[in-house]
Design a protein around this motif. Sequence first.
Motif, PDB file in Angstrom:
ATOM      1  N   VAL A 299       0.836  -1.206   0.000  1.00  0.00           N
ATOM      2  CA  VAL A 299       0.000   0.000   0.000  1.00  0.00           C
ATOM      3  C   VAL A 299       0.869   1.253   0.000  1.00  0.00           C
ATOM      4  N   TRP A 300       1.934   1.261   0.795  1.00  0.00           N
ATOM      5  CA  TRP A 300       2.848   2.391   0.834  1.00  0.00           C
ATOM      6  C   TRP A 300       3.525   2.583  -0.511  1.00  0.00           C
ATOM      7  N   LEU A 301       3.897   1.490  -1.167  1.00  0.00           N
ATOM      8  CA  LEU A 301       4.544   1.564  -2.470  1.00  0.00           C
ATOM      9  C   LEU A 301       3.604   2.147  -3.514  1.00  0.00           C
ATOM     10  N   ILE A 302       2.363   1.660  -3.554  1.00  0.00           N
ATOM     11  CA  ILE A 302       1.391   2.164  -4.523  1.00  0.00           C
ATOM     12  C   ILE A 302       1.116   3.646  -4.282  1.00  0.00           C
ATOM     13  N   PHE A 303       0.997   4.045  -3.013  1.00  0.00           N
ATOM     14  CA  PHE A 303       0.767   5.454  -2.704  1.00  0.00           C
ATOM     15  C   PHE A 303       1.936   6.315  -3.174  1.00  0.00           C
ATOM     16  N   ALA A 304       3.176   5.847  -2.914  1.00  0.00           N
ATOM     17  CA  ALA A 304       4.349   6.630  -3.324  1.00  0.00           C
ATOM     18  C   ALA A 304       4.397   6.783  -4.841  1.00  0.00           C
ATOM     19  N   LEU A 305       4.146   5.700  -5.570  1.00  0.00           N
ATOM     20  CA  LEU A 305       4.152   5.784  -7.031  1.00  0.00           C
ATOM     21  C   LEU A 305       3.070   6.733  -7.534  1.00  0.00           C
ATOM     22  N   SER A 306       1.884   6.658  -6.957  1.00  0.00           N
ATOM     23  CA  SER A 306       0.786   7.526  -7.388  1.00  0.00           C
ATOM     24  C   SER A 306       1.085   8.990  -7.066  1.00  0.00           C
ATOM     25  N   ALA A 307       1.538   9.245  -5.846  1.00  0.00           N
ATOM     26  CA  ALA A 307       1.777  10.628  -5.420  1.00  0.00           C
ATOM     27  C   ALA A 307       2.911  11.268  -6.220  1.00  0.00           C
ATOM     28  N   PHE A 308       4.049  10.592  -6.304  1.00  0.00           N
ATOM     29  CA  PHE A 308       5.181  11.174  -7.018  1.00  0.00           C
ATOM     30  C   PHE A 308       4.922  11.226  -8.519  1.00  0.00           C
ATOM     31  N   GLY A 309       4.199  10.243  -9.060  1.00  0.00           N
ATOM     32  CA  GLY A 309       3.862  10.300 -10.476  1.00  0.00           C
ATOM     33  C   GLY A 309       2.961  11.470 -10.798  1.00  0.00           C
ATOM     34  N   THR A 310       2.006  11.752  -9.912  1.00  0.00           N
ATOM     35  CA  THR A 310       1.102  12.884 -10.122  1.00  0.00           C
ATOM     36  C   THR A 310       1.821  14.214 -10.000  1.00  0.00           C
ATOM     37  N   LEU A 311       2.718  14.332  -9.008  1.00  0.00           N
ATOM     38  CA  LEU A 311       3.384  15.605  -8.754  1.00  0.00           C
ATOM     39  C   LEU A 311       4.534  15.876  -9.716  1.00  0.00           C
ATOM     40  N   PHE A 312       5.305  14.852 -10.038  1.00  0.00           N
ATOM     41  CA  PHE A 312       6.537  15.079 -10.791  1.00  0.00           C
ATOM     42  C   PHE A 312       6.606  14.299 -12.099  1.00  0.00           C
ATOM     43  N   GLY A 313       5.519  13.642 -12.482  1.00  0.00           N
ATOM     44  CA  GLY A 313       5.508  12.936 -13.756  1.00  0.00           C
ATOM     45  C   GLY A 313       6.354  11.677 -13.736  1.00  0.00           C
ATOM     46  N   PHE A 314       6.932  11.354 -14.909  1.00  0.00           N
ATOM     47  CA  PHE A 314       7.704  10.121 -15.049  1.00  0.00           C
ATOM     48  C   PHE A 314       8.928  10.120 -14.140  1.00  0.00           C
ATOM     49  N   VAL A 315       9.570  11.283 -14.005  1.00  0.00           N
ATOM     50  CA  VAL A 315      10.734  11.363 -13.118  1.00  0.00           C
ATOM     51  C   VAL A 315      10.336  11.038 -11.686  1.00  0.00           C
ATOM     52  N   GLY A 316       9.161  11.511 -11.268  1.00  0.00           N
ATOM     53  CA  GLY A 316       8.685  11.206  -9.933  1.00  0.00           C
ATOM     54  C   GLY A 316       8.481   9.724  -9.703  1.00  0.00           C
ATOM     55  N   MET A 317       7.989   9.022 -10.715  1.00  0.00           N
ATOM     56  CA  MET A 317       7.806   7.581 -10.581  1.00  0.00           C
ATOM     57  C   MET A 317       9.144   6.872 -10.453  1.00  0.00           C
ATOM     58  N   LEU A 318      10.181   7.403 -11.105  1.00  0.00           N
ATOM     59  CA  LEU A 318      11.499   6.779 -11.002  1.00  0.00           C
ATOM     60  C   LEU A 318      12.081   6.906  -9.598  1.00  0.00           C
ATOM     61  N   VAL A 319      11.852   8.052  -8.944  1.00  0.00           N
ATOM     62  CA  VAL A 319      12.437   8.258  -7.614  1.00  0.00           C
ATOM     63  C   VAL A 319      11.489   7.844  -6.506  1.00  0.00           C
ATOM     64  N   ALA A 320      10.261   7.413  -6.848  1.00  0.00           N
ATOM     65  CA  ALA A 320       9.272   7.091  -5.815  1.00  0.00           C
ATOM     66  C   ALA A 320       9.739   5.943  -4.927  1.00  0.00           C
ATOM     67  N   VAL A 321      10.269   4.888  -5.523  1.00  0.00           N
ATOM     68  CA  VAL A 321      10.669   3.714  -4.741  1.00  0.00           C
ATOM     69  C   VAL A 321      11.827   4.028  -3.792  1.00  0.00           C
ATOM     70  N   PRO A 322      12.938   4.632  -4.264  1.00  0.00           N
ATOM     71  CA  PRO A 322      14.002   4.938  -3.306  1.00  0.00           C
ATOM     72  C   PRO A 322      13.582   5.938  -2.239  1.00  0.00           C
ATOM     73  N   VAL A 323      12.761   6.936  -2.610  1.00  0.00           N
ATOM     74  CA  VAL A 323      12.300   7.892  -1.598  1.00  0.00           C
ATOM     75  C   VAL A 323      11.393   7.197  -0.584  1.00  0.00           C
ATOM     76  N   ALA A 324      10.490   6.331  -1.066  1.00  0.00           N
ATOM     77  CA  ALA A 324       9.610   5.602  -0.153  1.00  0.00           C
ATOM     78  C   ALA A 324      10.412   4.703   0.771  1.00  0.00           C
ATOM     79  N   ALA A 325      11.422   4.020   0.231  1.00  0.00           N
ATOM     80  CA  ALA A 325      12.256   3.163   1.067  1.00  0.00           C
ATOM     81  C   ALA A 325      13.015   3.981   2.108  1.00  0.00           C
ATOM     82  N   SER A 326      13.553   5.134   1.693  1.00  0.00           N
ATOM     83  CA  SER A 326      14.294   5.983   2.624  1.00  0.00           C
ATOM     84  C   SER A 326      13.398   6.507   3.731  1.00  0.00           C
ATOM     85  N   LEU A 327      12.211   6.984   3.365  1.00  0.00           N
ATOM     86  CA  LEU A 327      11.281   7.484   4.376  1.00  0.00           C
ATOM     87  C   LEU A 327      10.861   6.375   5.333  1.00  0.00           C
TER      88      LEU A 327
END
Length: 364
Positions: A299-327
């Motif tokens: 659930v956290w992973l899906i939320f991170a992908l959705s949130a970062f993809g919406t805010l920052f586009g494709f680049v956001g989806m690329l960094v969503a996983v490492p940012v989610a893991a770090s947080l």
Amino acid sequence: MPVKNQLKYWGLAALVFLVVLWVLGGVILPFIIAMAVAYMLDPVADRLEQIGFSRILATVTITLVAIVLFILAALLIVPTLIQQAGELIQTAPSLFSQLQAFLVARFPELLDQGSQLRQTLESIGATIQSKGGEVLNGVLSSAMSLLNVVVLLVLVPVITFYLLMDWDRMVARIDSLLPRDHAPTIRGLAHDIDKTLASFIRGQGTVCLILGTFYAVSLMLLGLQFGLVAGAVAGALTFIPYVGAIVGGGLSIGLALFQFWGEWGMIAAVIAVFAFGQFVEGNILTPKLVGTSIGLHPVWLIFALSAFGTLFGFVGMLVAVPVAASLGVVARFFIDRYKDSRLYNGISADMTEESQEFLHDTDI
């Protein structure tokens, strides 16, 4: 430095990172891709160094092997994948019409001329027919504008080469800049983040590649139309638990029902492919390559992908996983600190056993 000031500076650094990501998303895209590739390949370079390669020789070897694999994929797989994806979108209206006819023949009472279900199906079919070509053209044009030939063939490999060659030195340089009082804590957090990312990105990436290849080859051997697309979709979505199997399996079984209706053995074979794939993933691949505790809840992973993809586009989806893991790692660190604090344990945690016995006897 007081905790209040530390939080202020770290919060400002996080804000600057998000602003840079938002403003320079398109510019930093090749650098983010190159960093991700270099991060995944660094253990391979380290292993080659252990057997006697120099760092530059290990980097050159990895680069040559990657170029060969990329050329083979570009010549053998990518054209077929694009062709099947285009044919699937063009064929979708006729497949949907067959589904509608199938439902009408078997459930006429649910699909009379004035029923809501029939109107909904007709509306969806018309939308697919009118928008299918536009969707395909839009996806292809977006992909080409996002990953143009220069980025794909020149910038990413060059940046990856230099990052991979200097990776260990960059890590050592960053370590030397850490504040001395907090360096051990930051190193511990970085180690936990690296462990989580290694388990998820490297491990789950290998699982996606293995399952995607298995699904695609198996479905194509069964003669399923668009089997390569279905297998690729299932493999690509495997990094989100259960989503790959549900989407890829649903797509493949649906195509099998249209193509092999009446040939129940073939339909059962398609179902068996995904059942076997899920068995191997759950009992062999994921426990061995990913591990059982990576700290990334679906659930956290899906939320991170959705949130970062919406805010920052494709680049956001690329960094969503490492940012989610770090947080996630940082959050667990603060939770552990909180559980060791007086705020959680109360005053009684500071008392010795003798003091508690004395108070108990006094109360008595």
